[in-house]
Design a protein around this motif. Sequence first.
Motif, PDB file in Angstrom:
ATOM      1  N   ASN A 250       0.842  -1.203   0.000  1.00 52.67           N
ATOM      2  CA  ASN A 250       0.000   0.000   0.000  1.00 52.67           C
ATOM      3  C   ASN A 250       0.871   1.244   0.000  1.00 52.67           C
ATOM      4  O   ASN A 250       1.962   1.255   0.571  1.00 52.67           O
ATOM      5  CB  ASN A 250      -0.916   0.031   1.232  1.00 52.67           C
ATOM      6  N   SER A 251       0.389   2.293  -0.670  1.00 51.29           N
ATOM      7  CA  SER A 251       1.100   3.568  -0.689  1.00 51.29           C
ATOM      8  C   SER A 251       0.142   4.664  -1.148  1.00 51.29           C
ATOM      9  O   SER A 251      -0.588   4.485  -2.126  1.00 51.29           O
ATOM     10  CB  SER A 251       2.303   3.520  -1.636  1.00 51.29           C
ATOM     11  N   ASP A 252       0.137   5.778  -0.423  1.00 49.88           N
ATOM     12  CA  ASP A 252      -0.711   6.904  -0.819  1.00 49.88           C
ATOM     13  C   ASP A 252      -0.197   7.581  -2.074  1.00 49.88           C
ATOM     14  O   ASP A 252      -0.945   8.280  -2.761  1.00 49.88           O
ATOM     15  CB  ASP A 252      -0.778   7.933   0.325  1.00 49.88           C
ATOM     16  N   GLN A 253       1.101   7.394  -2.383  1.00 50.08           N
ATOM     17  CA  GLN A 253       1.689   8.064  -3.545  1.00 50.08           C
ATOM     18  C   GLN A 253       1.588   7.246  -4.823  1.00 50.08           C
ATOM     19  O   GLN A 253       1.864   7.755  -5.907  1.00 50.08           O
ATOM     20  CB  GLN A 253       3.163   8.401  -3.289  1.00 50.08           C
ATOM     21  N   LEU A 254       1.247   5.956  -4.723  1.00 52.85           N
ATOM     22  CA  LEU A 254       1.179   5.090  -5.894  1.00 52.85           C
ATOM     23  C   LEU A 254      -0.269   4.724  -6.203  1.00 52.85           C
ATOM     24  O   LEU A 254      -1.115   4.683  -5.312  1.00 52.85           O
ATOM     25  CB  LEU A 254       1.985   3.811  -5.671  1.00 52.85           C
ATOM     26  N   THR A 255      -0.531   4.458  -7.466  1.00 52.83           N
ATOM     27  CA  THR A 255      -1.851   3.996  -7.856  1.00 52.83           C
ATOM     28  C   THR A 255      -2.038   2.542  -7.441  1.00 52.83           C
ATOM     29  O   THR A 255      -1.078   1.844  -7.098  1.00 52.83           O
ATOM     30  CB  THR A 255      -2.048   4.114  -9.377  1.00 52.83           C
ATOM     31  N   ARG A 256      -3.275   2.077  -7.505  1.00 52.31           N
ATOM     32  CA  ARG A 256      -3.543   0.683  -7.166  1.00 52.31           C
ATOM     33  C   ARG A 256      -2.804  -0.249  -8.125  1.00 52.31           C
ATOM     34  O   ARG A 256      -2.271  -1.285  -7.714  1.00 52.31           O
ATOM     35  CB  ARG A 256      -5.042   0.412  -7.232  1.00 52.31           C
ATOM     36  N   ALA A 257      -2.765   0.138  -9.407  1.00 56.23           N
ATOM     37  CA  ALA A 257      -2.070  -0.682 -10.401  1.00 56.23           C
ATOM     38  C   ALA A 257      -0.580  -0.756 -10.101  1.00 56.23           C
ATOM     39  O   ALA A 257       0.050  -1.817 -10.245  1.00 56.23           O
ATOM     40  CB  ALA A 257      -2.300  -0.117 -11.802  1.00 56.23           C
ATOM     41  N   GLN A 258       0.011   0.367  -9.685  1.00 52.97           N
ATOM     42  CA  GLN A 258       1.441   0.371  -9.358  1.00 52.97           C
ATOM     43  C   GLN A 258       1.718  -0.479  -8.119  1.00 52.97           C
ATOM     44  O   GLN A 258       2.725  -1.189  -8.069  1.00 52.97           O
ATOM     45  CB  GLN A 258       1.915   1.812  -9.148  1.00 52.97           C
ATOM     46  N   CYS A 259       0.841  -0.432  -7.130  1.00 51.26           N
ATOM     47  CA  CYS A 259       1.015  -1.278  -5.941  1.00 51.26           C
ATOM     48  C   CYS A 259       0.932  -2.749  -6.325  1.00 51.26           C
ATOM     49  O   CYS A 259       1.689  -3.583  -5.806  1.00 51.26           O
ATOM     50  CB  CYS A 259      -0.060  -0.946  -4.906  1.00 51.26           C
ATOM     51  N   THR A 260       0.030  -3.059  -7.255  1.00 52.60           N
ATOM     52  CA  THR A 260      -0.086  -4.441  -7.733  1.00 52.60           C
ATOM     53  C   THR A 260       1.183  -4.869  -8.445  1.00 52.60           C
ATOM     54  O   THR A 260       1.660  -6.005  -8.276  1.00 52.60           O
ATOM     55  CB  THR A 260      -1.288  -4.581  -8.682  1.00 52.60           C
ATOM     56  N   ASP A 261       1.757  -3.976  -9.247  1.00 51.96           N
ATOM     57  CA  ASP A 261       3.003  -4.282  -9.950  1.00 51.96           C
ATOM     58  C   ASP A 261       4.132  -4.535  -8.954  1.00 51.96           C
ATOM     59  O   ASP A 261       4.952  -5.440  -9.144  1.00 51.96           O
ATOM     60  CB  ASP A 261       3.388  -3.130 -10.891  1.00 51.96           C
ATOM     61  N   VAL A 262       4.202  -3.710  -7.911  1.00 49.72           N
ATOM     62  CA  VAL A 262       5.232  -3.896  -6.881  1.00 49.72           C
ATOM     63  C   VAL A 262       5.057  -5.264  -6.215  1.00 49.72           C
ATOM     64  O   VAL A 262       6.028  -6.015  -6.031  1.00 49.72           O
ATOM     65  CB  VAL A 262       5.164  -2.778  -5.819  1.00 49.72           C
ATOM     66  N   LYS A 263       3.821  -5.610  -5.880  1.00 52.64           N
ATOM     67  CA  LYS A 263       3.547  -6.911  -5.261  1.00 52.64           C
ATOM     68  C   LYS A 263       3.967  -8.050  -6.183  1.00 52.64           C
ATOM     69  O   LYS A 263       4.617  -9.014  -5.740  1.00 52.64           O
ATOM     70  CB  LYS A 263       2.058  -7.025  -4.939  1.00 52.64           C
ATOM     71  N   ASP A 264       3.604  -7.951  -7.469  1.00 57.72           N
ATOM     72  CA  ASP A 264       3.936  -9.013  -8.417  1.00 57.72           C
ATOM     73  C   ASP A 264       5.450  -9.194  -8.535  1.00 57.72           C
ATOM     74  O   ASP A 264       5.954 -10.331  -8.594  1.00 57.72           O
ATOM     75  CB  ASP A 264       3.345  -8.694  -9.794  1.00 57.72           C
ATOM     76  N   LYS A 265       6.180  -8.078  -8.567  1.00 55.48           N
ATOM     77  CA  LYS A 265       7.638  -8.162  -8.680  1.00 55.48           C
ATOM     78  C   LYS A 265       8.255  -8.774  -7.416  1.00 55.48           C
ATOM     79  O   LYS A 265       9.221  -9.544  -7.498  1.00 55.48           O
ATOM     80  CB  LYS A 265       8.238  -6.769  -8.935  1.00 55.48           C
ATOM     81  N   LEU A 266       7.706  -8.425  -6.265  1.00 54.80           N
ATOM     82  CA  LEU A 266       8.215  -9.003  -5.022  1.00 54.80           C
ATOM     83  C   LEU A 266       7.982 -10.512  -4.975  1.00 54.80           C
ATOM     84  O   LEU A 266       8.856 -11.274  -4.545  1.00 54.80           O
ATOM     85  CB  LEU A 266       7.535  -8.331  -3.821  1.00 54.80           C
ATOM     86  N   LEU A 267       6.819 -10.948  -5.444  1.00 55.64           N
ATOM     87  CA  LEU A 267       6.539 -12.383  -5.467  1.00 55.64           C
ATOM     88  C   LEU A 267       7.454 -13.111  -6.449  1.00 55.64           C
ATOM     89  O   LEU A 267       7.880 -14.241  -6.198  1.00 55.64           O
ATOM     90  CB  LEU A 267       5.071 -12.622  -5.835  1.00 55.64           C
ATOM     91  N   GLU A 268       7.771 -12.454  -7.561  1.00 52.19           N
ATOM     92  CA  GLU A 268       8.717 -13.053  -8.509  1.00 52.19           C
ATOM     93  C   GLU A 268      10.075 -13.233  -7.856  1.00 52.19           C
ATOM     94  O   GLU A 268      10.717 -14.282  -7.995  1.00 52.19           O
ATOM     95  CB  GLU A 268       8.863 -12.154  -9.745  1.00 52.19           C
ATOM     96  N   GLN A 269      10.511 -12.207  -7.140  1.00 47.03           N
ATOM     97  CA  GLN A 269      11.799 -12.303  -6.461  1.00 47.03           C
ATOM     98  C   GLN A 269      11.764 -13.358  -5.358  1.00 47.03           C
ATOM     99  O   GLN A 269      12.746 -14.069  -5.129  1.00 47.03           O
ATOM    100  CB  GLN A 269      12.168 -10.944  -5.855  1.00 47.03           C
ATOM    101  N   ALA A 270      10.637 -13.469  -4.688  1.00 47.94           N
ATOM    102  CA  ALA A 270      10.521 -14.442  -3.595  1.00 47.94           C
ATOM    103  C   ALA A 270      10.761 -15.865  -4.083  1.00 47.94           C
ATOM    104  O   ALA A 270      11.305 -16.699  -3.352  1.00 47.94           O
ATOM    105  CB  ALA A 270       9.138 -14.327  -2.950  1.00 47.94           C
ATOM    106  N   LYS A 271      10.384 -16.140  -5.332  1.00 50.31           N
ATOM    107  CA  LYS A 271      10.575 -17.482  -5.882  1.00 50.31           C
ATOM    108  C   LYS A 271      12.056 -17.850  -5.975  1.00 50.31           C
ATOM    109  O   LYS A 271      12.407 -19.030  -5.992  1.00 50.31           O
ATOM    110  CB  LYS A 271       9.929 -17.572  -7.266  1.00 50.31           C
TER     111      LYS A 271
END
Length: 250
Positions: A55-76
């Motif tokens: 979550n972030s007040d400065q980012l859009t919902r789509a950008q937060c989703t992109d950040v989450k997706d990238k973190l999950l990719e790295q987690a693998k």
Amino acid sequence: MWSFALPATYCTYPFHSEKNSILNVKELLDTDVLLKLLFHLPVNYPSTLPDISVNSDQLTRAQCTDVKDKLLEQAKNHLSEPMVHSLILWIQQHLKYVIKESATVCNEKTTLSKGTSTEDGIWMLLLHLDHMRAKAKYVKTVEKWATDLRLTGRLMFMGKIILILLQGDRSNIKEYLILQKTSKVDVDSSGKKCKEKMISVLCETKVQSQQKRFQTFEVKEYSTLDELQKEFETAGLATLFSDFVPPLLK
């Protein structure tokens, strides 16, 4: 549940027990971006990926989703090992690329809707890998990165020669290089996961008008040097081949 907040430049605190993290990250336009990351660790963590909320007040919902997706990719890349610390460090270093990539997707969609060509500014990267010990996993990872970053080209095998030829937006090519150099993509001689240390950037340049734009990313094997040369020549890359590939045989 624990929480903490401090600037992104300070990374000495003990992440291993943290599940709720607030990061203050300096982003593209010298603007502070405050990220709230919530890690839900399952019982069999780290053998199972954590659930991540961004979550972030400065980012859009789509950008937060992109950040989450990238973190999950790295987690693998960190399965079976503690990863929260590594994931937080990774997003601190790469947030601007994730946001820029997200903005690029939006811009490309807008440009396409106006019927304008998006071929301007396409770049090309030629990499040489010394070896692949865990070939199947390595190839799968490269294919995924290319797809995620909308890069086209070839992963080419000819004898002991391994080349990666990429075309796409320059910022995405830069992001690919970061992934290639910082992710545990192969295994060492003892079978332990390791980062790629034997990689050479042979060429990075803008695609010229006379050069063919690859439409997909493919993995190909060639039995002879002539076959490999023909692949380059068909794409209008004869000079690229002659300048960089023959010296690899010496």
